[in-house]
Motif scaffolding. Structure first.
Motif, PDB file in Angstrom:
ATOM      1  N   PRO A   1       0.801  -1.221   0.000  1.00 59.76           N
ATOM      2  CA  PRO A   1       0.000   0.000   0.000  1.00 59.76           C
ATOM      3  C   PRO A   1       0.837   1.277   0.000  1.00 59.76           C
ATOM      4  CG  PRO A   1       0.007  -0.969   2.184  1.00 59.76           C
ATOM      5  CD  PRO A   1       0.729  -1.942   1.281  1.00 59.76           C
ATOM      6  N   PHE A   2       2.093   1.185   0.454  1.00 52.53           N
ATOM      7  CA  PHE A   2       2.967   2.365   0.459  1.00 52.53           C
ATOM      8  C   PHE A   2       4.421   1.927   0.395  1.00 52.53           C
ATOM      9  CE2 PHE A   2       1.824   1.323   4.846  1.00 52.53           C
ATOM     10  CZ  PHE A   2       3.067   1.141   5.428  1.00 52.53           C
ATOM     11  N   SER A   3       5.281   2.850  -0.060  1.00 50.66           N
ATOM     12  CA  SER A   3       6.724   2.594  -0.062  1.00 50.66           C
ATOM     13  C   SER A   3       7.347   3.313   1.134  1.00 50.66           C
ATOM     14  CB  SER A   3       7.353   3.097  -1.362  1.00 50.66           C
ATOM     15  OG  SER A   3       7.278   4.516  -1.450  1.00 50.66           O
ATOM     16  N   ILE A   4       8.441   2.764   1.637  1.00 47.41           N
ATOM     17  CA  ILE A   4       9.139   3.325   2.794  1.00 47.41           C
ATOM     18  C   ILE A   4      10.482   3.861   2.334  1.00 47.41           C
ATOM     19  CG2 ILE A   4      10.081   2.856   5.078  1.00 47.41           C
ATOM     20  CD1 ILE A   4       8.072   0.588   5.347  1.00 47.41           C
ATOM     21  N   ASN A   5      10.760   5.117   2.673  1.00 46.37           N
ATOM     22  CA  ASN A   5      11.994   5.785   2.253  1.00 46.37           C
ATOM     23  C   ASN A   5      12.627   6.429   3.486  1.00 46.37           C
ATOM     24  OD1 ASN A   5      11.407   5.821  -0.928  1.00 46.37           O
ATOM     25  ND2 ASN A   5       9.541   6.359   0.168  1.00 46.37           N
ATOM     26  N   THR A   6      13.879   6.136   3.763  1.00 44.79           N
ATOM     27  CA  THR A   6      14.520   6.622   4.985  1.00 44.79           C
ATOM     28  C   THR A   6      15.803   7.389   4.676  1.00 44.79           C
ATOM     29  OG1 THR A   6      15.749   4.554   5.285  1.00 44.79           O
ATOM     30  CG2 THR A   6      13.586   4.713   6.348  1.00 44.79           C
ATOM     31  N   GLU A   7      16.092   8.330   5.557  1.00 45.36           N
ATOM     32  CA  GLU A   7      17.355   9.064   5.519  1.00 45.36           C
ATOM     33  C   GLU A   7      17.869   9.158   6.948  1.00 45.36           C
ATOM     34  OE1 GLU A   7      17.371  12.779   3.357  1.00 45.36           O
ATOM     35  OE2 GLU A   7      15.600  12.161   2.227  1.00 45.36           O
ATOM     36  N   MET A   8      19.174   9.002   7.141  1.00 42.26           N
ATOM     37  CA  MET A   8      19.760   9.051   8.488  1.00 42.26           C
ATOM     38  C   MET A   8      20.925  10.023   8.509  1.00 42.26           C
ATOM     39  SD  MET A   8      21.009   5.936  10.983  1.00 42.26           S
ATOM     40  CE  MET A   8      22.366   5.450   9.914  1.00 42.26           C
ATOM     41  N   SER A   9      21.044  10.764   9.616  1.00 40.84           N
ATOM     42  CA  SER A   9      22.119  11.737   9.747  1.00 40.84           C
ATOM     43  C   SER A   9      22.500  11.874  11.215  1.00 40.84           C
ATOM     44  CB  SER A   9      21.657  13.098   9.210  1.00 40.84           C
ATOM     45  OG  SER A   9      22.637  14.088   9.427  1.00 40.84           O
ATOM     46  N   VAL A  10      23.682  12.405  11.458  1.00 35.15           N
ATOM     47  CA  VAL A  10      24.118  12.674  12.835  1.00 35.15           C
ATOM     48  C   VAL A  10      23.300  13.838  13.384  1.00 35.15           C
ATOM     49  CG1 VAL A  10      26.055  13.414  14.283  1.00 35.15           C
ATOM     50  CG2 VAL A  10      26.442  11.829  12.382  1.00 35.15           C
ATOM     51  N   CYS A  11      22.874  13.710  14.617  1.00 42.01           N
ATOM     52  CA  CYS A  11      22.080  14.770  15.255  1.00 42.01           C
ATOM     53  C   CYS A  11      22.943  16.018  15.452  1.00 42.01           C
ATOM     54  CB  CYS A  11      21.565  14.259  16.595  1.00 42.01           C
ATOM     55  SG  CYS A  11      20.582  15.468  17.490  1.00 42.01           S
ATOM     56  N   PRO A  12      22.538  17.184  14.915  1.00 43.14           N
ATOM     57  CA  PRO A  12      23.378  18.393  14.979  1.00 43.14           C
ATOM     58  C   PRO A  12      23.679  18.857  16.398  1.00 43.14           C
ATOM     59  CG  PRO A  12      21.623  18.645  13.359  1.00 43.14           C
ATOM     60  CD  PRO A  12      21.319  17.412  14.137  1.00 43.14           C
ATOM     61  N   TRP A  13      22.740  18.674  17.340  1.00 43.31           N
ATOM     62  CA  TRP A  13      22.953  19.193  18.688  1.00 43.31           C
ATOM     63  C   TRP A  13      23.476  18.141  19.673  1.00 43.31           C
ATOM     64  CZ3 TRP A  13      18.231  18.785  16.241  1.00 43.31           C
ATOM     65  CH2 TRP A  13      17.357  17.792  16.713  1.00 43.31           C
ATOM     66  N   ASN A  14      23.622  16.896  19.202  1.00 42.64           N
ATOM     67  CA  ASN A  14      24.207  15.857  20.046  1.00 42.64           C
ATOM     68  C   ASN A  14      24.825  14.807  19.135  1.00 42.64           C
ATOM     69  OD1 ASN A  14      24.823  13.741  21.812  1.00 42.64           O
ATOM     70  ND2 ASN A  14      23.106  14.217  23.171  1.00 42.64           N
ATOM     71  N   LYS A  15      26.120  14.864  18.971  1.00 46.00           N
ATOM     72  CA  LYS A  15      26.818  13.992  18.020  1.00 46.00           C
ATOM     73  C   LYS A  15      26.723  12.515  18.388  1.00 46.00           C
ATOM     74  CE  LYS A  15      28.205  17.556  15.692  1.00 46.00           C
ATOM     75  NZ  LYS A  15      27.617  17.859  14.365  1.00 46.00           N
ATOM     76  N   GLN A  16      26.349  12.217  19.623  1.00 41.12           N
ATOM     77  CA  GLN A  16      26.219  10.827  20.031  1.00 41.12           C
ATOM     78  C   GLN A  16      24.907  10.206  19.542  1.00 41.12           C
ATOM     79  OE1 GLN A  16      26.609  10.894  24.291  1.00 41.12           O
ATOM     80  NE2 GLN A  16      28.837  11.163  24.234  1.00 41.12           N
TER      81      GLN A  16
END
Length: 243
Positions: free
Chosen positions: A216-231
């Protein structure tokens, strides 16, 4: 001659009947600059049927006949009446109103207490809304113009080890972007509750691929380091429903 006269009467009757059959009207509502307005109230004059524009300013409404009059109403803008005259597709432009947004207070569904409130307030409870009594144009505007913003409560931090299951709603509201843009263009500072980051993101089209097969739908993801907490890392999940 008698047959010709009868035929003319029949044709005239068919044409006149066509004007008074229910029709579906679609269109788009924009501001003076051509930018789409989301959440504009659209209803038929003298009737109880109504709708609201989507994030792209589009609307679709079924009216009693092709000669009906539509009323477009939006907080901070002047209301506008447009007679169809047989049209089934419209593009309507609204002008900013003279009243400041903070001077306009509308209470839609049920009674709500407001402190330090001046001016006139119209209250319509759920019983009145559900009744079959016809509303005046002013009352219809009060029913659909329910611009109000609750405070935003930030979610507390949750450890994945303690709560591994995460859920989210599939919501594509984008009205916040249009509302904030409208207020800024009108020289007003938007209330904090009107600024909703998720609706800013959902306002734009991302051209995600269509789902394949029976999905019924496609899943699209993007991941990045959190700008205010690098951990930490941030993940954006984009869903594209089947058109």
């Amino acid at each position: 001659m008698r047959y010709i006269f009868a035929a003319v009467i029949l044709v005239a009757a068919i044409i006149s009947t066509g004007f008074y059959e229910p029709v579906t009207v679609t269109g788009k509502v924009t501001d003076e600059n051509g930018s789409p307005l989301a959440g504009v109230s659209v209803f038929e004059k003298g009737k109880k049927n109504g709708t609201a524009t989507d994030a792209a300013g589009g609307f679709s409404i079924k009216v009693s006949n092709s000669k009906a009059t539509l009323i477009f109403s939006y907080v901070g803008y002047e209301s506008k009446q447009t007679k169809l005259n047989g049209q089934t597709s419209l593009t309507v432009s609204l002008k900013p109103g003279e009243a400041k947004l903070e001077e306009v207070v509308v209470i839609g569904y049920g009674t709500r207490i407001k402190k330090d409130m001046a001016g006139s307030v119209t209250v319509m409870d759920q019983k009145a809304i559900n009744s079959n009594a016809p509303y005046s144009n002013r009352e219809m505007e009060d029913v659909y113009n329910t611009e109000d913003y609750d405070g935003i409560t930030e979610n507390r931090f949750r450890k994945v080890n303690d709560e591994p299951l995460s859920t989210f709603s599939i919501d594509v509201d984008g009205a916040s972007y249009s509302n904030v843009r409208r207020m800024i263009n009108y020289g007003q500072l938007p209330p904090a509750g009107a600024v909703r980051a998720e609706e800013f993101i959902n306002y734009f089209k991302y051209k995600y691929p269509q789902p394949t097969g029976n999905d019924p739908f496609s899943i699209n993801t993007e991941m990045s380091v959190c700008p205010w907490n690098k951990q930490h890392k941030l993940v954006m999940i984009g869903l594209q429903g089947k058109q």
